[in-house]
Design an enzyme around this catalytic site. Structure first.
Site, PDB file in Angstrom:
ATOM      1  N   TYR A 112      84.662  29.324  16.837  1.00 53.21           N
ATOM      2  CA  TYR A 112      84.880  31.221  17.495  1.00 53.21           C
ATOM      3  C   TYR A 112      84.602  30.998  18.740  1.00 53.21           C
ATOM      4  O   TYR A 112      84.506  32.135  19.254  1.00 53.21           O
ATOM      5  CB  TYR A 112      84.686  31.733  16.079  1.00 53.21           C
ATOM      6  CG  TYR A 112      84.820  30.814  14.958  1.00 53.21           C
ATOM      7  CD1 TYR A 112      86.180  30.063  14.687  1.00 53.21           C
ATOM      8  CD2 TYR A 112      84.754  31.302  13.618  1.00 53.21           C
ATOM      9  CE1 TYR A 112      86.637  30.048  13.096  1.00 53.21           C
ATOM     10  CE2 TYR A 112      84.922  31.563  12.485  1.00 53.21           C
ATOM     11  CZ  TYR A 112      85.600  31.178  12.137  1.00 53.21           C
ATOM     12  OH  TYR A 112      86.667  31.152  10.829  1.00 53.21           O
TER      13      TYR A 112
ATOM     14  N   HIS B 143      58.253  73.657  27.562  1.00 54.06           N
ATOM     15  CA  HIS B 143      58.790  73.186  26.726  1.00 54.06           C
ATOM     16  C   HIS B 143      59.423  71.723  27.623  1.00 54.06           C
ATOM     17  O   HIS B 143      59.847  70.321  27.213  1.00 54.06           O
ATOM     18  CB  HIS B 143      60.691  73.225  26.525  1.00 54.06           C
ATOM     19  CG  HIS B 143      60.947  74.045  25.307  1.00 54.06           C
ATOM     20  ND1 HIS B 143      60.087  75.269  25.390  1.00 54.06           N
ATOM     21  CD2 HIS B 143      61.370  74.905  25.037  1.00 54.06           C
ATOM     22  CE1 HIS B 143      60.399  75.908  24.527  1.00 54.06           C
ATOM     23  NE2 HIS B 143      61.758  75.625  24.432  1.00 54.06           N
TER      24      HIS B 143
ATOM     25  N   PHE C 236      74.763  72.662  21.830  1.00 56.60           N
ATOM     26  CA  PHE C 236      73.916  71.670  22.252  1.00 56.60           C
ATOM     27  C   PHE C 236      73.788  70.304  21.734  1.00 56.60           C
ATOM     28  O   PHE C 236      72.838  69.587  21.774  1.00 56.60           O
ATOM     29  CB  PHE C 236      72.480  72.830  22.447  1.00 56.60           C
ATOM     30  CG  PHE C 236      71.859  73.328  20.775  1.00 56.60           C
ATOM     31  CD1 PHE C 236      71.758  72.588  19.939  1.00 56.60           C
ATOM     32  CD2 PHE C 236      72.726  75.131  20.899  1.00 56.60           C
ATOM     33  CE1 PHE C 236      71.510  73.426  18.528  1.00 56.60           C
ATOM     34  CE2 PHE C 236      72.365  75.138  19.725  1.00 56.60           C
ATOM     35  CZ  PHE C 236      71.910  74.419  18.924  1.00 56.60           C
TER      36      PHE C 236
ATOM     37  N   ARG D 158      87.892  30.156  20.583  1.00 61.23           N
ATOM     38  CA  ARG D 158      88.467  30.357  20.542  1.00 61.23           C
ATOM     39  C   ARG D 158      89.004  31.743  20.102  1.00 61.23           C
ATOM     40  O   ARG D 158      89.710  32.427  20.260  1.00 61.23           O
ATOM     41  CB  ARG D 158      89.159  29.723  18.702  1.00 61.23           C
ATOM     42  CG  ARG D 158      90.430  29.405  18.556  1.00 61.23           C
ATOM     43  CD  ARG D 158      90.510  29.317  17.134  1.00 61.23           C
ATOM     44  NE  ARG D 158      89.523  28.444  16.631  1.00 61.23           N
ATOM     45  CZ  ARG D 158      90.134  28.988  15.454  1.00 61.23           C
ATOM     46  NH1 ARG D 158      90.381  29.651  14.160  1.00 61.23           N
ATOM     47  NH2 ARG D 158      88.440  28.076  14.455  1.00 61.23           N
TER      48      ARG D 158
ATOM     49  N   TYR E 201      70.486  86.526  21.383  1.00 57.99           N
ATOM     50  CA  TYR E 201      69.682  84.540  21.586  1.00 57.99           C
ATOM     51  C   TYR E 201      69.411  84.948  22.810  1.00 57.99           C
ATOM     52  O   TYR E 201      70.148  84.284  23.905  1.00 57.99           O
ATOM     53  CB  TYR E 201      69.931  84.318  20.633  1.00 57.99           C
ATOM     54  CG  TYR E 201      69.121  83.088  20.740  1.00 57.99           C
ATOM     55  CD1 TYR E 201      67.574  83.032  20.129  1.00 57.99           C
ATOM     56  CD2 TYR E 201      69.625  81.164  20.843  1.00 57.99           C
ATOM     57  CE1 TYR E 201      67.294  81.844  20.330  1.00 57.99           C
ATOM     58  CE2 TYR E 201      69.251  80.840  21.583  1.00 57.99           C
ATOM     59  CZ  TYR E 201      67.635  80.759  20.214  1.00 57.99           C
ATOM     60  OH  TYR E 201      66.892  79.671  20.692  1.00 57.99           O
TER      61      TYR E 201
ATOM     62  N   GLU F 146      65.926  74.258  12.868  1.00 54.50           N
ATOM     63  CA  GLU F 146      66.438  73.144  14.118  1.00 54.50           C
ATOM     64  C   GLU F 146      66.110  71.932  12.810  1.00 54.50           C
ATOM     65  O   GLU F 146      65.522  71.008  13.325  1.00 54.50           O
ATOM     66  CB  GLU F 146      66.036  73.061  14.975  1.00 54.50           C
ATOM     67  CG  GLU F 146      66.648  74.100  16.150  1.00 54.50           C
ATOM     68  CD  GLU F 146      65.640  73.906  17.094  1.00 54.50           C
ATOM     69  OE1 GLU F 146      64.713  73.012  17.363  1.00 54.50           O
ATOM     70  OE2 GLU F 146      65.428  75.773  18.398  1.00 54.50           O
TER      71      GLU F 146
ATOM     72  N   ASN G 273      68.579  73.768  27.717  1.00 53.66           N
ATOM     73  CA  ASN G 273      69.871  73.672  26.656  1.00 53.66           C
ATOM     74  C   ASN G 273      71.243  73.153  26.355  1.00 53.66           C
ATOM     75  O   ASN G 273      72.192  73.354  27.426  1.00 53.66           O
ATOM     76  CB  ASN G 273      70.023  75.422  25.916  1.00 53.66           C
ATOM     77  CG  ASN G 273      69.688  75.282  24.876  1.00 53.66           C
ATOM     78  OD1 ASN G 273      70.783  75.807  24.255  1.00 53.66           O
ATOM     79  ND2 ASN G 273      69.652  74.340  23.694  1.00 53.66           N
TER      80      ASN G 273
END
Length: 517
Positions: free
Chosen positions: A286, A90, A335, A289, A60, A421, A203
């Site tokens: 609060y 990309h 990834f 404290r 791949y 994906e 990646n």
């Protein structure tokens, strides 16, 4: 934590990078060097990648396309074009650019991951990234466009463009075309990428990790500031020290709570102004404290996030990974950003809590019904003067905004790449918005500090002079060096700007470390 400003150089080997070294290189320009063992691993891994490509094995991203194109074969002679095309296709991010320190962190993390020697890239690629860091060439990377699975593909592609002489980069304060920035820095660009290098560059989780790690480092600083500033408000409001007694917190056993209670005891130790009011009440509200319980829970959260980030700083997150010992090429999902998406959402939620309780303390100081005797809105001539009325308004607006930002990004997923994906992390969004929350929180803490110094002055008028503890006195005097007591309304934005700069600097944290450790 170590003082990152004293770290002048780091050696990366894919195994020993820590958050202080990341900040030192990304923010303060510490020089970066590749270790010799890392160089050998990179070269060994590269030799195997070349062998796989030469033999046209099915692997791949080396001899196939990407994503849903994983079933498309790519001949060996086109493997380099395949990698180059990955970067070119990309680089789709948009929006305002990341800060230079965030991009420098991405480059450092990418180089460090490649040092593990199981990504199959050439040594020259890693050397170029290190050279860009050391000579100050910083790619311009837009912030929006990563799903946080298949890694931070879009932002890291913008980083890769500059290696090829494309895209844009910052150099010596100028935003330049990538090639020009590299030429001015004296760094030859790559003529192209080779097999697997497109994936090796793009990646991985380096964008979300860099952004989130820097935000984490600053949130750790904000936690110290919250203890320090909260203690000053506690003193101004005549808080009762019994809430910090070690026996209370040991009985519960929560580590962060125990630590914060100890911090508050030490910050308020030998405080004459606070000592005078002990026994006035059984207990406080609060927001006073329960500072150990709330701030402590935040610290425990930050410890958890730090553990996950520390692992990821030395993680190998591209795909596939190449193991030279048995020539295995393994496709997996390192990834995927889920291991960081959840912690970074948690980081933002924790940081927002520091702001929320800080705003409540500010409200108690300006509200005459809650301040144990201070004048309304901390002004000596109310009506004609509004005093600190709108300081609390502004603080409240940022706390409300934080509640929007604190919605988890990691609970969302949109399938991509034709369904290949089909579950993504949105971890980069989680990291980015933790920074938005942090910026608001630092502002809210600055507002509280400004208000606390005004309240301390007025408390001394009401109850007589009283010395502060050594640490609080240092902080008080540092604020008063910039901002005088407000005896009548003036252009308060100038006061706010000065205290905001002080809070965002390391100066108060240096005082905290000096006195508390």
């Amino acid at each position: 934590m170590k003082d990152v400003r004293k770290i002048k150089s780091i050696i990366i080997d894919g195994q020993n990078l820590d958050i202080e070294s990341l900040v030192a290189a990304a923010r303060y320009g510490a020089k970066v060097t590749l270790s010799r063992p890392a160089r050998r691993r990179i070269e060994k891994s590269r030799a195997l990648t070349k062998k796989i490509a030469d033999e046209e094995r099915v692997a791949y991203g080396i001899t196939t396309g990407f994503g849903d194109f994983a079933n498309r074969a790519v001949p060996e002679e086109m493997a380099g074009k395949l990698s180059t095309n990955l970067v070119l296709s990309h680089c789709t991010a948009t929006g305002e650019p990341y800060k230079e320190e965030q991009v420098r962190g991405m480059m450092l993390l990418r180089a460090n991951a490649l040092c593990a020697g199981i990504s199959g890239v050439r040594l020259v690629v890693v050397e170029k990234l290190v050279e860009m860091l050391n000579r100050g060439v910083t790619p311009v990377i837009p912030q929006k466009g990563s799903l946080g699975a298949s890694g931070d593909l879009a932002p890291l592609s913008h980083m890769g463009l500059v290696l090829l002489g494309k895209g844009e980069a910052w150099f010596e304060g100028e935003r330049l075309p990538g090639r020009e920035a590299m030429e001015r820095a004296g760094i030859p660009v790559l003529r192209g990428l080779s097999s697997k290098e497109g994936l090796g560059i793009t990646n991985g989780t380096c964008a979300m990790t860099s952004v989130g790690a820097l935000n984490l480092y600053d949130t750790l600083r904000a936690a110290d500031l919250a203890d320090l500033i909260g203690a000053m408000t506690f003193t101004a409001l005549n808080g009762q020290y019994s809430a910090f007694d070690a026996r209370l917190h040991t009985a519960r056993g929560q580590k962060g709570q125990i630590k914060v209670a100890e911090n508050l005891r030490r910050i308020t130790e030998n405080c004459e102004l606070g000592d005078r009011c002990q026994g006035d009440r059984v207990q406080d509200a609060y927001s006073l404290r329960c500072m150990p319980q709330v701030h402590g829970a935040v610290r425990d959260t930050l410890d958890f996030v730090l553990e996950k980030v520390s692992i990821e700083l030395n993680a190998v997150t591209d795909n596939p990974l190449i193991f030279p010992d048995d020539e295995a090429v393994l496709s997996g999902g390192n990834f995927h950003g889920e291991p960081l998406a959840l912690p970074f959402d948690y980081l933002g939620i924790a940081c927002s809590e520091l702001a929320s309780i800080s705003e409540r303390r500010t409200e108690r100081m300006v509200n005459a019904g809650l301040s144990n005797g201070l004048p309304p809105f901390l002004t000596v001539d109310g009506g004609l003067n509004s005093g600190f009325m709108i300081v609390q308004y502004a603080s409240a607006s940022m706390v409300s905004e934080n509640k929007v930002f604190a919605h988890p990004a990691s609970v969302d997923s949109i399938p991509s790449s034709a369904g290949q994906e089909d579950f993504v992390s949105m971890g980069t969004t989680a990291a980015r918005k933790s920074g938005l929350i942090l910026e608001n929180t630092l502002s809210v803490l600055a507002y509280e500090l400004l208000t606390a110094c005004q309240a301390i002055d007025l408390r001394r008028r009401v109850s007589g002079k009283g010395a502060l503890s050594p640490l609080m006195d240092k902080v008080y005097k540092r604020v008063r060096k910039e901002v005088p007591f407000m005896d009548h309304d003036r252009e308060i934005r100038l006061d706010i700007e000065k205290v905001e700069r002080l809070v965002r600097s390391e100066e108060l944290n240096d005082l905290f470390r000096k006195y508390i450790g």
